[in-house]
Design a protein around this motif. Structure first.
Motif, mmCIF file in Angstrom:
data_model
loop_
_atom_site.group_PDB
_atom_site.id
_atom_site.type_symbol
_atom_site.label_atom_id
_atom_site.label_comp_id
_atom_site.label_asym_id
_atom_site.label_seq_id
_atom_site.Cartn_x
_atom_site.Cartn_y
_atom_site.Cartn_z
ATOM 1 N N ILE A 91 -6.820 2.204 -2.940
ATOM 2 C CA ILE A 91 -5.373 2.229 -3.183
ATOM 3 C C ILE A 91 -5.096 1.081 -4.134
ATOM 4 C CG2 ILE A 91 -3.079 2.036 -2.175
ATOM 5 C CD1 ILE A 91 -4.233 3.093 0.445
ATOM 6 N N SER A 92 -4.669 1.388 -5.353
ATOM 7 C CA SER A 92 -4.469 0.371 -6.392
ATOM 8 C C SER A 92 -3.410 -0.638 -5.967
ATOM 9 C CB SER A 92 -4.040 1.024 -7.699
ATOM 10 O OG SER A 92 -5.043 1.880 -8.155
ATOM 11 N N PRO A 93 -3.563 -1.892 -6.387
ATOM 12 C CA PRO A 93 -2.535 -2.900 -6.083
ATOM 13 C C PRO A 93 -1.197 -2.519 -6.717
ATOM 14 C CG PRO A 93 -4.550 -3.959 -6.833
ATOM 15 C CD PRO A 93 -4.727 -2.485 -7.040
ATOM 16 N N TYR A 94 -0.129 -2.900 -6.041
ATOM 17 C CA TYR A 94 1.222 -2.581 -6.513
ATOM 18 C C TYR A 94 1.593 -3.522 -7.648
ATOM 19 C CZ TYR A 94 6.175 -1.423 -6.256
ATOM 20 O OH TYR A 94 7.446 -1.015 -6.541
ATOM 21 N N ASN A 95 2.016 -2.971 -8.796
ATOM 22 C CA ASN A 95 2.268 -3.763 -9.998
ATOM 23 C C ASN A 95 3.491 -4.667 -9.896
ATOM 24 O OD1 ASN A 95 0.069 -2.579 -11.203
ATOM 25 N ND2 ASN A 95 1.269 -0.986 -12.203
ATOM 26 N N ALA A 96 4.539 -4.214 -9.246
ATOM 27 C CA ALA A 96 5.804 -4.953 -9.235
ATOM 28 C C ALA A 96 5.801 -6.122 -8.260
ATOM 29 C CB ALA A 96 6.948 -4.004 -8.900
ATOM 30 N N GLU A 120 0.834 -1.207 0.000
ATOM 31 C CA GLU A 120 0.000 0.000 0.000
ATOM 32 C C GLU A 120 0.864 1.251 0.000
ATOM 33 O OE1 GLU A 120 -4.100 -1.331 2.225
ATOM 34 O OE2 GLU A 120 -2.371 -0.837 3.466
ATOM 35 N N VAL A 121 1.910 1.251 0.789
ATOM 36 C CA VAL A 121 2.812 2.406 0.851
ATOM 37 C C VAL A 121 3.477 2.628 -0.505
ATOM 38 C CG1 VAL A 121 4.887 3.348 1.932
ATOM 39 C CG2 VAL A 121 3.210 2.145 3.317
ATOM 40 N N LYS A 122 3.889 1.549 -1.162
ATOM 41 C CA LYS A 122 4.528 1.676 -2.475
ATOM 42 C C LYS A 122 3.556 2.226 -3.516
ATOM 43 C CE LYS A 122 8.045 -1.804 -1.754
ATOM 44 N NZ LYS A 122 8.695 -2.995 -2.287
#
Length: 155
Positions: free
Chosen positions: A67-72, A37-39
């Motif tokens: 909060i969009s999911p982190y892609n990496a 979430e922070v990323k």
């Protein structure tokens, strides 16, 4: 080092909140987040549009903020986009908010999310819903201000 202590970067702003609500007081709160979430927040993938805050069991909760999911990251380590997140406030602030929300029927609205000294903070406001005629009045006032500024610029 002084640049780090004064840093303040707005990630997301809820501009519609000032149109829909009359803002009475604002508070700064921290949020309990996971790593992905922070990323995503640092990447600017936050939507405060439909969000609001609730007070349950003496705690404040941020609901319906996307909060969009982190892609990496892989699917297993990622977070749920609209999960309920705990707001971190001082105990006396919570007591004050509980009294105002329950007695006066006010709403807690997230105004903006920002980074302050590396920490993710959110500005929440006590607001009272505007009626249709109040919204029209604020639009008219804003248009009048623009006209005045335009006229002053020409002279």
């Amino acid at each position: 080092m002084s640049d780090k202590s004064e840093s303040y970067k707005v990630i997301s702003d809820n501009r519609q909140a000032r149109y829909l609500y009359e803002i009475l007081e604002t508070y700064e709160a921290g949020i309990q987040l996971t790593g992905t979430e922070v990323k995503s927040i640092r990447a600017g993938k936050v939507n405060l549009q439909d969000g609001y805050a609730l007070l349950r069991d003496g705690e404040a909760w941020l609901i319906n903020v996307h909060i969009s999911p982190y892609n990496a990251s892989g699917q297993y380590f990622n977070h749920e986009p609209r999960r309920t997140r705990k707001l971190l406030l001082h105990r006396q602030e919570l007591r004050k908010l509980i009294g105002k929300v329950e007695q006066q029927g006010l709403t807690l609205i997230p105004l903006k999310m920002y980074l302050k000294r590396g920490w993710v903070k959110i500005s929440i406001a006590l607001g009272k819903g505007k009626k249709l005629h109040d919204k029209r009045e604020s639009l008219k006032r804003r248009q009048d201000q623009r006209d005045i500024q335009r006229a002053m610029k020409n002279y």
